[in-house]
Design a protein around this motif. Structure first.
Motif, short mmCIF file in Angstrom:
data_model
loop_
_atom_site.label_atom_id
_atom_site.label_comp_id
_atom_site.label_asym_id
_atom_site.label_seq_id
_atom_site.Cartn_x
_atom_site.Cartn_y
_atom_site.Cartn_z
N SER A 18 0.83 -1.20 0.00
CA SER A 18 0.00 0.00 0.00
C SER A 18 0.86 1.25 0.00
N ARG A 19 1.93 1.25 0.79
CA ARG A 19 2.80 2.42 0.84
C ARG A 19 3.52 2.62 -0.49
N ARG A 20 3.85 1.52 -1.14
CA ARG A 20 4.49 1.60 -2.46
C ARG A 20 3.55 2.29 -3.46
N GLU A 21 2.28 1.91 -3.43
CA GLU A 21 1.29 2.52 -4.32
C GLU A 21 1.12 4.00 -4.00
N ARG A 22 1.13 4.31 -2.72
CA ARG A 22 0.94 5.71 -2.29
C ARG A 22 2.15 6.56 -2.70
N ALA A 23 3.35 5.99 -2.56
CA ALA A 23 4.55 6.71 -2.98
C ALA A 23 4.52 6.98 -4.47
N ALA A 24 4.11 5.99 -5.24
CA ALA A 24 4.02 6.17 -6.69
C ALA A 24 3.03 7.26 -7.04
N SER A 25 1.91 7.31 -6.31
CA SER A 25 0.91 8.36 -6.55
C SER A 25 1.47 9.74 -6.23
N LEU A 26 2.23 9.83 -5.13
CA LEU A 26 2.84 11.11 -4.76
C LEU A 26 3.83 11.56 -5.84
N VAL A 27 4.60 10.64 -6.37
CA VAL A 27 5.56 10.98 -7.42
C VAL A 27 4.82 11.46 -8.67
N ARG A 28 3.77 10.76 -9.04
CA ARG A 28 3.01 11.15 -10.24
C ARG A 28 2.40 12.55 -10.08
N GLY A 29 2.16 12.94 -8.84
CA GLY A 29 1.62 14.27 -8.58
C GLY A 29 2.62 15.39 -8.74
N GLN A 30 3.89 15.05 -9.00
CA GLN A 30 4.95 16.07 -9.14
C GLN A 30 5.33 16.32 -10.59
N ALA A 31 4.47 15.98 -11.52
CA ALA A 31 4.77 16.24 -12.93
C ALA A 31 5.12 17.72 -13.10
N GLY A 32 6.18 17.98 -13.83
CA GLY A 32 6.67 19.35 -14.01
C GLY A 32 7.90 19.64 -13.19
N ALA A 33 8.18 18.81 -12.18
CA ALA A 33 9.41 18.96 -11.41
C ALA A 33 10.59 18.44 -12.22
N ASP A 34 11.77 18.94 -11.91
CA ASP A 34 12.99 18.46 -12.55
C ASP A 34 13.64 17.33 -11.75
N LEU A 35 13.31 17.28 -10.45
CA LEU A 35 13.85 16.24 -9.59
C LEU A 35 12.88 16.03 -8.43
N VAL A 36 12.57 14.78 -8.16
CA VAL A 36 11.71 14.39 -7.04
C VAL A 36 12.52 13.47 -6.13
N VAL A 37 12.40 13.65 -4.81
CA VAL A 37 13.20 12.88 -3.87
C VAL A 37 12.30 12.27 -2.79
#
Length: 262
Positions: A18-37
């Protein structure tokens, strides 16, 4: 460079899947960023030592579930992604590593860094995981990234090696304990000042196996000034626009690196 630090909650009642899916969703929400950490060991928790072996996985996106999920999320968002770290199941006699993964916007695994300095004074991570041996940099299109993880912050020689390899942005995911939060602030600024680099320090929220996390993810500029800092230990997203020209400007105005002897 627009950087987004995802100070993620690690809830022991939430499954890794579940946390893996949530992390992936958070990353997808950062479209437009040059770097996500993402933070250190967010799939299992940096202090969940009793779960390290059971949750160990491959770093290869073709076989590792977290690597696969992060590869897809980076590709979907079109971002460079430092996916924090996982417990990597090494091939050498069942060895475990604390391994950071970096993905390109196409989802390709661009780099993997096995944490060199393990915390625990012969217990916990230090007893259960094998040390990495090689500093790692990543040729991001806008700046060379230098990779370090949590406890590495206490060892300045690693950061000198990263700078010597061309790093201008030092990326440090962590699971740093709240009781040493003052050291987190001190070391992130020190590594920025002495190396005249940006430091992107992404901490965790909540608790890892009962160990309260420091949170307070931060971005420090090459002069040692805090550009932005999460004002909480709760889950949050810290997004900052970096003026990368500051790196060379600071090094030209105050050329301390030229005076190195050792």
């Amino acid at each position: 460079m627009r950087a987004s630090l995802l100070q993620m909650q690690v809830d022991p009642d939430e499954s890794v899947a579940s946390r893996r899916e949530r992390a992936a969703s958070l990353v997808r929400g950062q479209a437009g960023a040059d770097l996500v950490v993402l933070p250190e060991l967010w799939p299992v928790g940096a202090f969940a030592h009793d779960r390290f072996a059971a949750e160990a996985e491959d770093a290869d996106p073709a076989t590792g579930p977290t690597a696969l999920a992060m590869s897809a999320a980076a590709r979907d968002a079109g971002v460079w992604l430092h996916a924090g770290s996982i417990v990597e199941k090494g091939e050498e006699g069942g060895a475990l590593y604390n391994t950071s993964l970096v993905f390109s916007p196409t989802g390709e695994l661009a780099a993997a860094y096995r944490k060199i300095h393990r915390f625990g004074f012969d217990r916990g991570e230090a007893a259960l995981m094998t040390a990495g041996t090689t500093p790692v940099t990543v040729p991001h299109p806008q700046a060379t990234l230098g990779l370090a993880t949590c406890y590495d912050l206490r060892f300045p020689e690693l950061f000198r090696a990263l700078v010597d390899a061309g790093a201008g942005v030092l990326v440090v995911p962590a699971g740093w304990p709240a009781k040493r939060a003052a050291h987190w602030s001190l070391f992130t600024r020190a590594r920025a000042v002495e190396n005249q680099c940006f430091v992107l320090a992404c901490g965790s929220a909540g608790t890892h196996a009962g160990v309260a996390q420091a949170g307070h993810s931060a971005v420090i500029d090459p002069w040692g000034e805090t550009v932005a800092e999460a004002a909480t230990t709760d889950e949050t997203v810290l997004t900052v626009d970096l003026d990368l020209t500051q790196i060379e400007k600071v090094r030209e105005v105050f050329p301390v690196l030229k005076d190195r002897v050792l």
